[in-house]
Each structure stands twice: as structure tokens, then as C-alpha cells.
Scaffold this active site. Sequence first.
Site, PDB file in Angstrom:
ATOM      1  N   CYS A 182      -0.437   4.091   2.147  1.00 25.51           N
ATOM      2  CA  CYS A 182      -0.271   3.845   3.580  1.00 25.51           C
ATOM      3  C   CYS A 182       1.165   4.121   4.023  1.00 25.51           C
ATOM      4  O   CYS A 182       1.394   4.730   5.076  1.00 25.51           O
ATOM      5  CB  CYS A 182      -0.609   2.391   3.913  1.00 25.51           C
ATOM      6  SG  CYS A 182      -2.239   1.841   3.402  1.00 25.51           S
ATOM      7  N   ASP A 183       2.140   3.655   3.246  1.00 25.15           N
ATOM      8  CA  ASP A 183       3.525   3.627   3.704  1.00 25.15           C
ATOM      9  C   ASP A 183       4.485   4.500   2.906  1.00 25.15           C
ATOM     10  O   ASP A 183       5.663   4.602   3.256  1.00 25.15           O
ATOM     11  CB  ASP A 183       4.033   2.175   3.666  1.00 25.15           C
ATOM     12  CG  ASP A 183       3.209   1.256   4.551  1.00 25.15           C
ATOM     13  OD1 ASP A 183       2.772   1.717   5.619  1.00 25.15           O
ATOM     14  OD2 ASP A 183       2.993   0.094   4.173  1.00 25.15           O
ATOM     15  N   CYS A 188       0.835  -1.201   0.000  1.00 20.04           N
ATOM     16  CA  CYS A 188       0.000   0.000   0.000  1.00 20.04           C
ATOM     17  C   CYS A 188       0.869   1.251   0.000  1.00 20.04           C
ATOM     18  O   CYS A 188       1.395   1.652   1.049  1.00 20.04           O
ATOM     19  CB  CYS A 188      -0.931   0.007   1.206  1.00 20.04           C
ATOM     20  SG  CYS A 188      -2.009   1.451   1.284  1.00 20.04           S
TER      21      CYS A 188
END
Length: 313
Positions: free
Chosen positions: A140-141, A137
Site C-alpha cells: 500500500c505505502d 502494508c
Amino acid sequence: MEKREHVKCLIIGSGPAGYTAAIYAARANLSPVEYCGLQTGGQLTQTTTVENFPGYPEGVDGNEMMMQLRKQAERFGTDLRDGEIVSSDFSSQPYVLTTDRGEEIEADTVIIATGASAKYLGLDDEQKYMGQGVSACATCDGFFYRKRTVAVVGGGDTACEEALYLASLAKKVYMIVRKPFLRASEVMKQRVKDTDNIEVLFEHNTLGLYGQYGVEGAHLVKRMGESDEERYDLPIDGFFLAIGHKPNSDVFKQWLDTDETGYIKTIDGTPCTKLPGVYAAGDVADPHYRQAVTAAASGCKAAIEADRYLRSK
């Protein structure tokens, strides 16, 4: 024959969508029963730090965040159970679902929050470096790789989107593409081509990853199996998988409409499915966003819809 247990609201899955649904359902006095599945807490338990969920200005460990959501659901009276639902019968109401222990449960309403599992290459190193350089992701990261070098595996629209997002943060983005072309739409291909810090490595496969304390590089092979096959190491700081997700919807496909990938179809932006009293929340019904905050929001909506449905009866 053992008497079936009857519940007002059965929640299946324990990620942000499932736990949020449980919080709202419990506060509405629906006495929800929640089966947590094989991966209690969902995909976020594989993430080290979550920095994009509201309310955590310093970020929060993914496991810690899910434990807090779990405790909140328990506080309001959710009956949390280990195990998973392995079959469903939505042919008549109340709906009948069977656990992995063979127990049958009758439910007036069902909230499906089973999530979607990211597809991986199947390399041992993917699990070894999970949360230490391996991610599925980018949104997300990606923040953790500002001004660093990363690689994205995949050649479709999702991979291009991930690469473009990472290109706005990272110093350099490599796309590792198995085929000699991108499968993405023409507009996405052009955007990738027009982005200076994205380099596409066509006809490449990943053999493994290396690094002492986290990902430091990838072992690659170009034109694998051909006479001019070339193997080399590519120094990178992050390795992002973008080869698709598989919604965990198989148990319900017989009864609900899904798209070609398996995402459960819902009605007009709501968590409502075509069956009254059956709702889908989180990643199992979301091919577009797949974020913790959107999953939590849909879990809230599902519980509110379940409450309204039961009150109307």
C-alpha cells in the site's frame, strides 16, 4: 419482548468490501442494512494517500475515498448504522445477530466484511506516527519510500515478502528480528540473503521511534536483557509492521470454518461460506492479498451471490 427486526441482507463492516457489497445489494433492491463497526471506513482511514486504487490517477486520501464509497452506498438506499454486531446465531434461518445495544436482527442473508486488524508492537509511537512513517502494508505505502531507508519488523514469510517488495523500491531495507534466526521458509530466507540492500538485524527489539514531522529513526536494543545488551538509534524514513494480522472473525467462529489464524474459509474462490446465505468478503477471508481493490471485488461478488440466493428462494 421487543419484536425482532427482519432484513433481507445484513452487511457487517464498512471497509471497501462492506461498502461495495452495500452498493451492489442496494442496486439489486435488497434493502441492505449495514453496521459500520467501531472503525467506520476500515483500515484505509488510517492511510494518508491511496495511490493504487483504480480511478484515482493523482491518488486519494484514505478517509476521503471511504467517504465517497459511503455516499455511493447511501445514494442507492443502504441503511447505514453506527455500532457493531457482538454475537451471532446461525443455527437456523433466518439468522439472528445481536448489536452492541442488545437489539436482535433476523437476516435472510449475511455478508461478513469485518476485515482484519494488523498486529502492532504496542508502542505509543506507532500511533503517534501512523500515516507519517508507520505502516502495516508495504504494497500500500511502499511507493512513498522510493530511494529511501526503511525497516521491517518481523521474521516470518510475510516480513520477508514485505522486505523483498520494499527492496525493489527503497535504497536500504533493515529487517528487525527479535529472534537469532528467521522463522520464514527456506526459499524466503534465501531470497532475503541474496538481496544486497536488505540487512537483517537479529536479536533486536524496537523501543520507540523518533522524528519531528514524521519517522526519522528507531530506538533499538540488541540482545535485550543480556550482559552485552546494546542500545542505539537507527536512522530510517519508514517503519513497517509485518508481524501478522488478526481477522475480526471471533463473533462467527462458532458457526463457520476458519483457518488456524482465524480467516473465514470460503468455497472455491467464491465469497460463499459453508452456510447458505452467509458470505465473507474482504480481509476477514483473505490471508493473501489484503488490498482495497480485492476487498471491493469480493464485496461485489458477495452481494451478487446474496441476490442470486434470495431469488432462488
